[in-house]
Write a protein that holds these residues in place. Structure first.
Motif, PDB file in Angstrom:
ATOM      1  N   GLY A 116       0.883  -1.077  -0.013  1.00 14.71           N
ATOM      2  CA  GLY A 116       0.065   0.152   0.033  1.00 14.71           C
ATOM      3  C   GLY A 116       0.782   1.312   0.009  1.00 14.71           C
ATOM      4  O   GLY A 116       0.451   2.033  -0.656  1.00 14.71           O
ATOM      5  N   ILE A 117       1.944   1.136   0.813  1.00 11.66           N
ATOM      6  CA  ILE A 117       2.952   2.408   0.748  1.00 11.66           C
ATOM      7  C   ILE A 117       3.663   2.537  -0.560  1.00 11.66           C
ATOM      8  O   ILE A 117       3.614   3.604  -1.130  1.00 11.66           O
ATOM      9  N   ALA A 118       3.961   1.388  -1.168  1.00 15.05           N
ATOM     10  CA  ALA A 118       4.628   1.464  -2.349  1.00 15.05           C
ATOM     11  C   ALA A 118       3.645   2.216  -3.586  1.00 15.05           C
ATOM     12  O   ALA A 118       4.011   2.817  -4.154  1.00 15.05           O
ATOM     13  N   ALA A 119       2.502   1.703  -3.421  1.00 15.97           N
ATOM     14  CA  ALA A 119       1.343   2.477  -4.320  1.00 15.97           C
ATOM     15  C   ALA A 119       1.322   3.810  -4.102  1.00 15.97           C
ATOM     16  O   ALA A 119       1.207   4.618  -4.928  1.00 15.97           O
ATOM     17  N   MET A 120       1.248   4.146  -2.931  1.00  7.88           N
ATOM     18  CA  MET A 120       1.246   5.786  -2.669  1.00  7.88           C
ATOM     19  C   MET A 120       2.577   6.467  -3.118  1.00  7.88           C
ATOM     20  O   MET A 120       2.220   7.388  -4.076  1.00  7.88           O
ATOM     21  N   SER A 121       3.722   5.775  -2.868  1.00  8.31           N
ATOM     22  CA  SER A 121       4.854   6.438  -3.506  1.00  8.31           C
ATOM     23  C   SER A 121       4.855   6.344  -5.043  1.00  8.31           C
ATOM     24  O   SER A 121       5.129   7.484  -5.725  1.00  8.31           O
ATOM     25  N   ALA A 122       4.293   5.400  -5.677  1.00  7.42           N
ATOM     26  CA  ALA A 122       4.313   5.145  -7.203  1.00  7.42           C
ATOM     27  C   ALA A 122       3.252   6.383  -7.717  1.00  7.42           C
ATOM     28  O   ALA A 122       3.251   6.223  -8.954  1.00  7.42           O
ATOM     29  N   SER A 123       2.497   6.847  -7.137  1.00  5.27           N
ATOM     30  CA  SER A 123       1.606   7.829  -7.536  1.00  5.27           C
ATOM     31  C   SER A 123       2.285   9.219  -7.936  1.00  5.27           C
ATOM     32  O   SER A 123       1.864   9.847  -8.421  1.00  5.27           O
ATOM     33  N   GLY A 124       3.416   9.330  -7.214  1.00  3.99           N
ATOM     34  CA  GLY A 124       4.214  10.543  -7.511  1.00  3.99           C
ATOM     35  C   GLY A 124       3.611  11.584  -6.707  1.00  3.99           C
ATOM     36  O   GLY A 124       4.336  13.012  -6.581  1.00  3.99           O
ATOM     37  N   ALA A 125       2.913  11.415  -5.577  1.00  7.86           N
ATOM     38  CA  ALA A 125       2.264  12.655  -4.977  1.00  7.86           C
ATOM     39  C   ALA A 125       3.201  12.822  -3.662  1.00  7.86           C
ATOM     40  O   ALA A 125       2.787  13.828  -3.220  1.00  7.86           O
ATOM     41  N   TYR A 126       4.008  11.988  -3.575  1.00  8.89           N
ATOM     42  CA  TYR A 126       5.002  11.942  -2.360  1.00  8.89           C
ATOM     43  C   TYR A 126       6.297  12.453  -2.638  1.00  8.89           C
ATOM     44  O   TYR A 126       7.434  11.921  -2.001  1.00  8.89           O
ATOM     45  N   GLY A 127       6.794  12.735  -3.990  1.00  7.76           N
ATOM     46  CA  GLY A 127       7.902  13.053  -4.428  1.00  7.76           C
ATOM     47  C   GLY A 127       8.441  12.078  -5.545  1.00  7.76           C
ATOM     48  O   GLY A 127       7.462  11.099  -5.888  1.00  7.76           O
ATOM     49  N   ALA A 137      11.150   9.795  -5.473  1.00  6.07           N
ATOM     50  CA  ALA A 137      11.533   8.696  -5.090  1.00  6.07           C
ATOM     51  C   ALA A 137      10.515   7.616  -5.046  1.00  6.07           C
ATOM     52  O   ALA A 137       9.310   7.784  -4.474  1.00  6.07           O
ATOM     53  N   ARG A 138      10.833   6.345  -5.551  1.00  4.95           N
ATOM     54  CA  ARG A 138       9.764   5.182  -5.413  1.00  4.95           C
ATOM     55  C   ARG A 138      10.101   4.413  -4.212  1.00  4.95           C
ATOM     56  O   ARG A 138      10.961   3.282  -4.136  1.00  4.95           O
ATOM     57  N   VAL A 139       9.562   4.790  -3.125  1.00  7.13           N
ATOM     58  CA  VAL A 139       9.672   3.968  -1.785  1.00  7.13           C
ATOM     59  C   VAL A 139       9.075   2.694  -2.208  1.00  7.13           C
ATOM     60  O   VAL A 139       7.982   2.621  -2.248  1.00  7.13           O
ATOM     61  N   CYS A 140       9.838   1.663  -1.465  1.00  8.13           N
ATOM     62  CA  CYS A 140       9.239   0.193  -1.460  1.00  8.13           C
ATOM     63  C   CYS A 140       8.980  -0.183  -2.697  1.00  8.13           C
ATOM     64  O   CYS A 140       8.273  -1.059  -2.945  1.00  8.13           O
ATOM     65  N   ALA A 141      10.029   0.257  -3.724  1.00  4.71           N
ATOM     66  CA  ALA A 141       9.765  -0.439  -5.117  1.00  4.71           C
ATOM     67  C   ALA A 141      10.159  -1.821  -5.010  1.00  4.71           C
ATOM     68  O   ALA A 141       9.448  -2.555  -5.921  1.00  4.71           O
ATOM     69  N   GLY A 142      10.923  -2.289  -3.948  1.00  6.57           N
ATOM     70  CA  GLY A 142      10.873  -3.777  -3.802  1.00  6.57           C
ATOM     71  C   GLY A 142      10.733  -4.158  -2.539  1.00  6.57           C
ATOM     72  O   GLY A 142      10.808  -3.174  -1.809  1.00  6.57           O
ATOM     73  N   ILE A 143      10.058  -5.260  -2.185  1.00  5.58           N
ATOM     74  CA  ILE A 143       9.539  -5.557  -0.978  1.00  5.58           C
ATOM     75  C   ILE A 143      10.408  -7.041  -0.747  1.00  5.58           C
ATOM     76  O   ILE A 143      10.072  -7.956  -1.547  1.00  5.58           O
ATOM     77  N   VAL A 144      10.782  -7.203   0.608  1.00  2.00           N
ATOM     78  CA  VAL A 144      11.515  -8.639   0.895  1.00  2.00           C
ATOM     79  C   VAL A 144      10.738  -8.996   2.154  1.00  2.00           C
ATOM     80  O   VAL A 144      10.679  -8.036   3.195  1.00  2.00           O
ATOM     81  N   GLY A 145      10.073  -9.779   2.358  1.00  2.00           N
ATOM     82  CA  GLY A 145       9.128 -10.362   3.398  1.00  2.00           C
ATOM     83  C   GLY A 145       9.603 -11.602   4.027  1.00  2.00           C
ATOM     84  O   GLY A 145      10.935 -11.931   4.013  1.00  2.00           O
ATOM     85  N   PHE A 146       8.692 -12.467   4.956  1.00  2.00           N
ATOM     86  CA  PHE A 146       9.108 -13.458   5.317  1.00  2.00           C
ATOM     87  C   PHE A 146       8.202 -14.402   5.150  1.00  2.00           C
ATOM     88  O   PHE A 146       6.968 -14.476   5.107  1.00  2.00           O
ATOM     89  N   ALA A 147       8.863 -15.715   5.181  1.00  2.00           N
ATOM     90  CA  ALA A 147       7.900 -17.169   5.106  1.00  2.00           C
ATOM     91  C   ALA A 147       8.869 -18.063   6.072  1.00  2.00           C
ATOM     92  O   ALA A 147      10.251 -18.077   5.830  1.00  2.00           O
ATOM     93  N   GLU A 148       8.110 -18.807   6.614  1.00  2.00           N
ATOM     94  CA  GLU A 148       8.882 -19.831   7.699  1.00  2.00           C
ATOM     95  C   GLU A 148       9.317 -20.952   6.600  1.00  2.00           C
ATOM     96  O   GLU A 148       8.414 -21.989   6.436  1.00  2.00           O
TER      97      GLU A 148
END
Length: 352
Positions: free
Chosen positions: A96-107, A109-120
């Motif tokens: 969701g944050i990445a989508a906000m950033s990708a809108s260009g409304a926040y500058g 920079a493309r924040v969270c253009a990549g996401i590294v998560g967790f899986a057991e």
């Protein structure tokens, strides 16, 4: 299920940031036009919250941050449903944050253009369900899994809000799950301490088609039983790092050195004022230059590790220190260290 109250208490102790203290020293950005991809930061709302606006404020320090990669930190895990799928909540939150950033409304920079998560990964083949859920939640933004295996015989040494068993990377069940990453074109971020580097070398060599990213230069420890032994530890760390680099699927993140584990005591509890970028560059140069010498610029990338490293250094001063260390490198080498290695490793497609 993760004990959120315990996490808040542990993270406040580990990652408490004194903003007023950090403001005692500020610097203008060096080489402000140099394009930077920050390949390692976190966002969370616990203990000391660090959210989208906090990161935007930090990257607004004058450096040319064009994109970032979010890395797993137990944020916003689901509390309902299958506990194995709880980490997918973090990916949903960050996407969701990445989508906000990708809108260009926040500058720009493309924040969270990549996401590294967790899986057991100890789920073995059953981890496919979790990996597929992450990919549904974030699509092409989802790039990999972080595996924390930080363990030491000295129980006073803590590198995570959770505890992990000895030899996790060698565990057969873990490796059955790890073997599934290549099917989904996912990388593996490894967070461990320097005595565990041989375990990562064995893992990377056993699965040569899975890209591995060593977080925080492999954490040559300087606390607990390792305190006062910096020279000896450096020799051991460098030897094991050299062996690890023989696996061409491994790259390394240059950062994390403001953490207490490195023993530089850069935080407000140890200093009346923050260190400037010249002092930080002097302290960190031997470690960072050793990594670059061993892995080459094409397998090294500078990282912020914010807000964890914010305990000892502001964002602007941190990148100035990195730029001082890299001052003698060519333009193409700097491009690799500050942007291109991160883009290639995490398969980021950014505008030029």
């Amino acid at each position: 299920m993760i004990d959120q109250a315990h996490l808040r208490e542990r993270n406040q102790a580990l990652f408490g940031v004194d903003d007023a203290w950090l403001q005692k020293h500020r610097e203008e950005a060096l080489e402000p036009d140099l394009a930077i991809v920050d390949p390692h930061h976190h966002l969370w709302d616990r203990g000391a919250p660090y959210l989208f606006n906090d990161y935007l404020a930090d990257i607004g320090s004058g450096h040319n941050i064009c994109a970032s990669v979010f890395v797993q930190c137990d944020a916003m895990y689901r509390v309902d449903g299958d506990p194995d799928l709880a980490p997918v909540g973090e990916t949903e939150f960050v996407n969701g944050i990445a989508a906000m950033s990708a809108s260009g409304a926040y500058g720009s920079a493309r924040v969270c253009a990549g996401i590294v998560g967790f899986a057991e990964l100890r789920l073995g083949d059953r981890v496919d369900v979790v990996l597929e859920a992450h990919l549904r939640a974030a699509g092409d933004r989802f790039k990999g899994i972080r595996g924390r295996s930080v363990w030491d015989a000295d129980p006073t040494i803590k590198g995570s809000s959770q505890d992990f068993p000895k030899g996790l990377l060698l565990d057969a069940g873990f490796r059955r799950g790890y073997a599934r990453l290549v099917r989904y074109n996912l990388s593996f971020d490894a967070w461990l301490f320097h005595p565990q580097l041989p375990e990562l070398a064995d893992l990377a060599g056993s699965f040569p088609d899975t890209p591995v990213v060593l977080d925080h230069i492999g954490a040559p420890l300087a606390v607990g039983v390792y305190a006062g032994r910096r020279d000896d530890i450096f020799v051991d760390w460098k030897r094991n790092l050299t062996d690890l680099a023989r696996r061409p699927n491994v790259s390394v993140k240059l950062g994390g050195l403001a953490m207490h584990l490195f023993g530089f005591d850069l935080d407000a509890a140890h200093r009346p004022e923050p260190a400037d970028s010249e002092e930080i560059a002097r302290l960190w140069r031997p470690y960072i230059e050793t990594c670059i010498e061993i892995f080459g610029v094409e397998r090294c990338m500078f990282e912020s590790n914010f807000p964890v490293d914010k305990r000892g250094v502001s964002y602007g001063v941190l990148w100035n220190a990195f730029k001082r260390i890299a001052a003698g490198y060519s333009a193409s080498e700097k491009a690799a260290l500050f942007r291109e290695t991160a883009c290639r490793t995490y398969r980021l497609v950014l505008p030029r």
